[in-house]
Scaffold this motif. Sequence first.
Motif, PDB file in Angstrom:
ATOM      1  N   GLN A 101      24.569  55.082  38.956  1.00 29.92           N
ATOM      2  CA  GLN A 101      23.702  55.065  37.770  1.00 29.92           C
ATOM      3  C   GLN A 101      22.807  53.828  37.764  1.00 29.92           C
ATOM      4  O   GLN A 101      21.597  53.938  37.814  1.00 29.92           O
ATOM      5  CB  GLN A 101      24.550  55.126  36.491  1.00 29.92           C
ATOM      6  CG  GLN A 101      25.508  56.311  36.412  1.00 29.92           C
ATOM      7  CD  GLN A 101      24.813  57.654  36.434  1.00 29.92           C
ATOM      8  OE1 GLN A 101      23.701  57.800  35.963  1.00 29.92           O
ATOM      9  NE2 GLN A 101      25.465  58.657  37.019  1.00 29.92           N
ATOM     10  N   GLY A 102      23.441  52.663  37.698  1.00 35.81           N
ATOM     11  CA  GLY A 102      22.671  51.440  37.490  1.00 35.81           C
ATOM     12  C   GLY A 102      21.995  50.917  38.744  1.00 35.81           C
ATOM     13  O   GLY A 102      22.453  51.140  39.865  1.00 35.81           O
ATOM     14  N   ALA A 103      20.879  50.222  38.539  1.00 32.73           N
ATOM     15  CA  ALA A 103      20.127  49.640  39.649  1.00 32.73           C
ATOM     16  C   ALA A 103      20.946  48.536  40.323  1.00 32.73           C
ATOM     17  O   ALA A 103      20.877  48.363  41.534  1.00 32.73           O
ATOM     18  CB  ALA A 103      18.803  49.088  39.151  1.00 32.73           C
ATOM     19  N   LYS A 104      21.699  47.807  39.520  1.00 35.33           N
ATOM     20  CA  LYS A 104      22.521  46.712  40.044  1.00 35.33           C
ATOM     21  C   LYS A 104      23.545  47.230  41.053  1.00 35.33           C
ATOM     22  O   LYS A 104      23.686  46.686  42.152  1.00 35.33           O
ATOM     23  CB  LYS A 104      23.267  46.036  38.897  1.00 35.33           C
ATOM     24  CG  LYS A 104      22.949  44.559  38.787  1.00 35.33           C
ATOM     25  CD  LYS A 104      23.761  43.935  37.691  1.00 35.33           C
ATOM     26  CE  LYS A 104      23.367  42.485  37.483  1.00 35.33           C
ATOM     27  NZ  LYS A 104      24.014  41.907  36.318  1.00 35.33           N
ATOM     28  N   GLU A 105      24.261  48.289  40.668  1.00 36.10           N
ATOM     29  CA  GLU A 105      25.259  48.894  41.552  1.00 36.10           C
ATOM     30  C   GLU A 105      24.589  49.431  42.815  1.00 36.10           C
ATOM     31  O   GLU A 105      25.107  49.299  43.912  1.00 36.10           O
ATOM     32  CB  GLU A 105      25.997  50.041  40.848  1.00 36.10           C
ATOM     33  CG  GLU A 105      27.013  49.586  39.827  1.00 36.10           C
ATOM     34  CD  GLU A 105      26.454  49.573  38.424  1.00 36.10           C
ATOM     35  OE1 GLU A 105      25.223  49.367  38.262  1.00 36.10           O
ATOM     36  OE2 GLU A 105      27.255  49.764  37.488  1.00 36.10           O
ATOM     37  N   LYS A 106      23.422  50.024  42.609  1.00 35.08           N
ATOM     38  CA  LYS A 106      22.670  50.604  43.725  1.00 35.08           C
ATOM     39  C   LYS A 106      22.365  49.516  44.760  1.00 35.08           C
ATOM     40  O   LYS A 106      22.550  49.711  45.953  1.00 35.08           O
ATOM     41  CB  LYS A 106      21.367  51.208  43.196  1.00 35.08           C
ATOM     42  CG  LYS A 106      20.943  52.463  43.917  1.00 35.08           C
ATOM     43  CD  LYS A 106      19.789  53.124  43.205  1.00 35.08           C
ATOM     44  CE  LYS A 106      19.615  54.541  43.667  1.00 35.08           C
ATOM     45  NZ  LYS A 106      18.684  55.296  42.848  1.00 35.08           N
ATOM     46  N   GLU A 107      21.921  48.379  44.262  1.00 38.80           N
ATOM     47  CA  GLU A 107      21.564  47.261  45.128  1.00 38.80           C
ATOM     48  C   GLU A 107      22.803  46.751  45.875  1.00 38.80           C
ATOM     49  O   GLU A 107      22.753  46.487  47.073  1.00 38.80           O
ATOM     50  CB  GLU A 107      20.969  46.140  44.273  1.00 38.80           C
ATOM     51  CG  GLU A 107      20.087  45.184  45.070  1.00 38.80           C
ATOM     52  CD  GLU A 107      19.723  43.967  44.231  1.00 38.80           C
ATOM     53  OE1 GLU A 107      19.275  44.153  43.094  1.00 38.80           O
ATOM     54  OE2 GLU A 107      19.934  42.854  44.734  1.00 38.80           O
TER      55      GLU A 107
END
Length: 123
Positions: A101-107
């Motif tokens: 979901q989150g951009a942080k996790e994605k990164e």
Amino acid sequence: MEQNLIIAKNIKTGEVVEFATQKEATDYFKGIYGDKIRNSNVVAMLKQKTAYKGIWEVNYIGDGKITRTCKHCGKKFKTRRDQQVFCSNVCREDYHPVKIQGAKEKELIHKLVTMLAPYRTAK
Ligand SMILES: [Zn+2]
């Protein structure tokens, strides 16, 4: 049609049975010796130099590997595992992408995947 993977010979009767998978072999021996037979028994039979119960010579056919087509990249690969449908972990993971979901996790995941890439492709 898949090639057969395992050959079992009854040295008492000369009967020869072939199986496409370890599961098939397990089911066959279950039919003879009952539910106590498990996949691990078949694996043990394959490793044994002596006949199982003095009756069954169980061996891999050829190199004992099934040729499959990878469900993700379409490449042909060989495996002894009944369940394997992907040529590699990379393909398995790409086929089932992690839902993020989150951009942080994605990164963070991207960083990890990049870091681990050399290990994931190593044979
Ligand atoms: Zn693949």
